[in-house]
Scaffold this active site. Sequence first.
Site, short mmCIF file in Angstrom:
data_model
loop_
_atom_site.label_atom_id
_atom_site.label_comp_id
_atom_site.label_asym_id
_atom_site.label_seq_id
_atom_site.Cartn_x
_atom_site.Cartn_y
_atom_site.Cartn_z
NE ARG A 46 38.99 45.90 0.23
CZ ARG A 46 38.83 45.53 -1.04
NH1 ARG A 46 39.46 44.47 -1.51
NH2 ARG A 46 38.03 46.20 -1.83
CE1 TYR A 98 41.36 39.47 24.90
CE2 TYR A 98 40.38 38.79 22.82
CZ TYR A 98 40.61 39.75 23.78
OH TYR A 98 40.06 40.99 23.64
CG ASP A 169 47.08 35.42 21.22
OD1 ASP A 169 47.98 36.26 21.38
OD2 ASP A 169 45.87 35.70 21.31
CE LYS A 194 44.85 43.87 24.26
NZ LYS A 194 44.53 42.46 24.13
C1 LIG Z 1 43.57 41.69 23.42
C2 LIG Z 1 43.91 40.32 23.01
C3 LIG Z 1 43.42 39.78 21.81
C4 LIG Z 1 42.48 40.54 20.90
O1 LIG Z 1 43.09 41.66 20.37
P1 LIG Z 1 42.27 42.98 19.91
O2 LIG Z 1 43.36 43.84 19.39
O3 LIG Z 1 41.60 43.52 21.13
O4 LIG Z 1 41.30 42.55 18.88
C5 LIG Z 1 43.82 38.50 21.46
N1 LIG Z 1 44.62 37.77 22.26
C6 LIG Z 1 45.10 38.25 23.42
C7 LIG Z 1 45.98 37.39 24.25
C8 LIG Z 1 44.76 39.53 23.85
O5 LIG Z 1 45.21 39.99 25.01
#
Ligand SMILES: *Cc1c(COP(=O)(O)O)cnc(C)c1O
Length: 380
Positions: A46, A98, A169, A194
């Site tokens: 961890r 998001y 983000d 992604k």
């Molecule tokens: C998918 C996504 C998230 C969340 O990510 P996870 O890996 O699904 O927890 C946050 N911000 C954006 C812009 C996203 O497309």
Amino acid sequence: MKIDTLVVKGIESHDNPHKAVIPPIYLASTYIQDELGNFQEYAYQRGGNPTRAAFEKLFAQVEGSKYAYAFASGMAATTAVFNLLKTGDKVLLNNNVYGGTYRYVSGIFQNQGISYEMVDDFNALTEADLDDKVRFIFIETPSNPLLRVTDLERVVRLAHSKGIKVIADNTFMTPYCQKCLNFGVDIVVYSATKYIGGHADVLAGLVATNDDAVAERIKFIQKTLGAMLSPFDTYSLIRGIKTLSVRMDRQMDNTHAIIDFLESHEGVKTVHYAGSHSREEKAVHSKQAKDIGAVISIELADGYDETAFVKGLKFFDLAVSLGGVESLICQPAFMTHESYPAQLRAQIGINDGLLRLAVGIENKDDLIADLAGALKGAKK
Ligand SMILES: *Cc1c(COP(=O)(O)O)cnc(C)c1O
């Protein structure tokens, strides 16, 4: 080293006596220590793991940041950043953020005595909007799903004049297209699920920063909350990120061709992409990013049926998410932004008919032919 070389050659094969070209996956939960009072670098998974450390070091180079930390999902990364807040603090977010981030701020902040406000247009932000409680400004540029662009430098200047930190983000752009820290952003978060992973087979998140105090705290939170990335999942990112630039180039090339096709089709009323909203946003986006990414959203013209259109597609699977090699389509109002109250969705412009396309690496002629066929079949 340029970023496309770095993603391939930048990984350190820590402690690799066999000269394997890729780093090993260390699965051990615990590590043997030399003697009492003389402990080595790794103790327990961890707190630290050589596979994760190798990736975090690589990603910091890719982002151009001093520090990077890997988490079990994008939401775990965002959660870590929100854990820097304390009772009484306030966060401003762009109003088409998001869906999961909205679910967090609307469902969890209240219990912690933290407040939030959704801002229509950060480009119109003034000093008067920043009261003494505001501690964070949280931005997605381009935003999701309407691809609105925020001028990072301008928001950063305003925020920093009041001691407020700016978080971006950057999931949609990746460091290949947009380096937010260069514009003064304090913390960058990613859903590495992604484009960084790129193959729709792993959930992961990243936090990157140049701020020593923030980094120390994020590392503490990573170890304490326990939502760090596992060694196997880290390996999926080590593998996936190698082709980041190749995939993005192809996906963006396909995206431009698809936009040209859709904009000239009578069955399509609107095409949203980074910079499409206004000349000002286009200028800002081209100042801060390399290209437009590979997510667009569309509204069909009157007389065209969305259900028939989506059903008629062969190569765009009906699924949430984005950034994988495969093309996807989804309906944000009911699939990604369903946690927004209907009234907020309407106010922002997330109409029921809005469809979001995440363009993959398939052949662009095939994708366009698929869209053309589905539009034909969707005419009422
Ligand atoms: C998918 C996504 C998230 C969340 O990510 P996870 O890996 O699904 O927890 C946050 N911000 C954006 C812009 C996203 O497309």
